[in-house]
Motif scaffolding. Structure first.
Motif, PDB file in Angstrom:
ATOM      1  N   UNK A  78       2.179  -2.831   3.155  1.00 40.19           N
ATOM      2  CA  UNK A  78       2.498  -1.920   4.095  1.00 40.19           C
ATOM      3  C   UNK A  78       2.391  -2.123   5.474  1.00 40.19           C
ATOM      4  N   UNK A  79       3.423  -1.465   6.411  1.00 43.01           N
ATOM      5  CA  UNK A  79       2.942  -1.536   7.875  1.00 43.01           C
ATOM      6  C   UNK A  79       1.728  -1.091   8.007  1.00 43.01           C
ATOM      7  N   UNK A  81       0.771   0.021  11.012  1.00 46.10           N
ATOM      8  CA  UNK A  81       1.147   1.441  11.379  1.00 46.10           C
ATOM      9  C   UNK A  81       0.876   2.416  10.530  1.00 46.10           C
ATOM     10  N   UNK A  82       0.961   2.337   9.330  1.00 49.33           N
ATOM     11  CA  UNK A  82       0.718   3.545   8.349  1.00 49.33           C
ATOM     12  C   UNK A  82      -0.806   3.827   8.287  1.00 49.33           C
ATOM     13  N   UNK A  83      -1.547   3.039   8.999  1.00 50.86           N
ATOM     14  CA  UNK A  83      -2.996   3.098   8.878  1.00 50.86           C
ATOM     15  C   UNK A  83      -3.807   3.234  10.207  1.00 50.86           C
ATOM     16  N   UNK A  84      -3.097   3.937  11.176  1.00 50.63           N
ATOM     17  CA  UNK A  84      -3.401   4.187  12.572  1.00 50.63           C
ATOM     18  C   UNK A  84      -4.738   4.913  12.423  1.00 50.63           C
ATOM     19  N   UNK A  85      -5.682   4.856  13.185  1.00 46.66           N
ATOM     20  CA  UNK A  85      -7.272   5.382  13.455  1.00 46.66           C
ATOM     21  C   UNK A  85      -8.066   5.064  12.267  1.00 46.66           C
ATOM     22  N   UNK A 109      -6.759  -5.246   0.380  1.00 52.13           N
ATOM     23  CA  UNK A 109      -7.250  -6.928  -0.238  1.00 52.13           C
ATOM     24  C   UNK A 109      -6.645  -7.864   0.828  1.00 52.13           C
ATOM     25  N   UNK A 110      -5.847  -7.391   1.917  1.00 48.39           N
ATOM     26  CA  UNK A 110      -5.610  -8.274   3.195  1.00 48.39           C
ATOM     27  C   UNK A 110      -5.180  -7.358   4.376  1.00 48.39           C
ATOM     28  N   UNK A 111      -5.542  -7.779   5.481  1.00 47.25           N
ATOM     29  CA  UNK A 111      -5.362  -7.171   6.487  1.00 47.25           C
ATOM     30  C   UNK A 111      -4.504  -8.065   7.735  1.00 47.25           C
ATOM     31  N   UNK A 112      -3.262  -8.044   8.024  1.00 46.48           N
ATOM     32  CA  UNK A 112      -2.854  -9.034   9.255  1.00 46.48           C
ATOM     33  C   UNK A 112      -2.521  -8.098  10.437  1.00 46.48           C
ATOM     34  N   UNK A 117      -2.216  -5.143   2.973  1.00 49.04           N
ATOM     35  CA  UNK A 117      -2.227  -5.005   1.366  1.00 49.04           C
ATOM     36  C   UNK A 117      -3.053  -4.165   0.920  1.00 49.04           C
ATOM     37  N   UNK A 118      -2.631  -3.343  -0.011  1.00 49.14           N
ATOM     38  CA  UNK A 118      -3.587  -2.273  -0.968  1.00 49.14           C
ATOM     39  C   UNK A 118      -3.219  -2.795  -2.453  1.00 49.14           C
ATOM     40  N   UNK A 119      -4.462  -2.717  -3.175  1.00 50.86           N
ATOM     41  CA  UNK A 119      -4.223  -2.635  -4.737  1.00 50.86           C
ATOM     42  C   UNK A 119      -4.810  -1.630  -5.474  1.00 50.86           C
ATOM     43  N   UNK A 120      -3.783  -0.804  -6.103  1.00 50.76           N
ATOM     44  CA  UNK A 120      -3.936   0.250  -6.911  1.00 50.76           C
ATOM     45  C   UNK A 120      -4.620   0.186  -8.264  1.00 50.76           C
ATOM     46  N   UNK A 121      -4.849  -1.419  -8.709  1.00 54.18           N
ATOM     47  CA  UNK A 121      -5.571  -1.327  -9.858  1.00 54.18           C
ATOM     48  C   UNK A 121      -6.869  -1.052  -9.820  1.00 54.18           C
TER      49      UNK A 121
END
Length: 139
Positions: A78-79, A81-85, A109-112, A117-121
Motif C-alpha cells: 500500500x502507499x 501515505x495511507x499510514x500518515x502519523x 513486513x517491508x517499509x520503503x 507491505x503488510x501481511x494479514x496471515x
C-alpha cells in the motif's frame, strides 16, 4: 479422568517451532478452558482427548490444523501515505476495522519511501507446532 466434551481442563504447555520455545506456562499459571468449545486450536484439542489428569504428552500439530497454510495472497503493498502519523517498523502489528465491523490484524513486513507491505496471515500460518502438554485437572 480422561478429557471429554464440555469438561473444564486445566493445562500447562510449552510451544516450540523448529526447537525454539515460543510460549510456555510450564512454570507458571496453567490455562483453563472448556474442551471442544473452540478456545484452543483444533489440532491440539483433538490430540488431548482421552488424556488423563497428571499425564504429559508431546504433540505435533500440522499447520493445516493450527493456523492454516501461509497464503501469499494475504499480503499487499500500500502507499505509505495511507499510514500518515504512524511510526512504522518491520514486525509491527497494525489493527484496523473491516467493512463489516470486524477487527483484523496485519504485520508490517517491508517499509520503503513510497510503500508499505503488510501481511494479514496469522504469524504462525504455515508452521507446524510442537507442544508439550501437562494435564493438571479435568472436571
Amino acid at each position: 479422568m480422561a478429557i471429554k466434551k464440555n469438561q473444564t481442563v486445566t493445562m500447562n504447555f510449552e510451544l516450540k517451532i523448529n526447537d525454539e520455545i515460543l510460549e510456555s506456562n510450564i512454570d507458571s499459571e496453567p490455562i483453563v478452558f472448556t474442551y471442544e468449545s473452540g478456545e484452543i486450536i483444533p489440532g491440539l484439542e483433538t490430540r488431548i482427548e482421552d488424556m488423563n489428569e497428571g499425564e504429559t504428552k508431546k504433540i505435533k500439530v500440522p499447520a493445516d490444523e493450527a493456523y492454516g497454510a501461509y497464503n501469499d495472497e494475504l499480503a499487499e503493498t500500500l502507499p505509505i501515505s495511507d499510514f500518515e502519523g504512524i511510526n512504522l517498523e518491520i514486525g509491527m502489528v497494525l489493527e484496523a476495522d473491516g467493512e463489516n465491523g470486524e477487527i483484523f490484524k496485519a504485520t508490517v513486513t517491508e517499509v520503503t519511501e513510497e510503500n508499505v507491505t503488510v501481511d494479514y496471515n496469522h504469524p504462525l500460518a504455515g508452521c507446524d507446532l510442537d507442544f508439550t502438554v501437562l494435564i493438571q485437572k479435568v472436571i
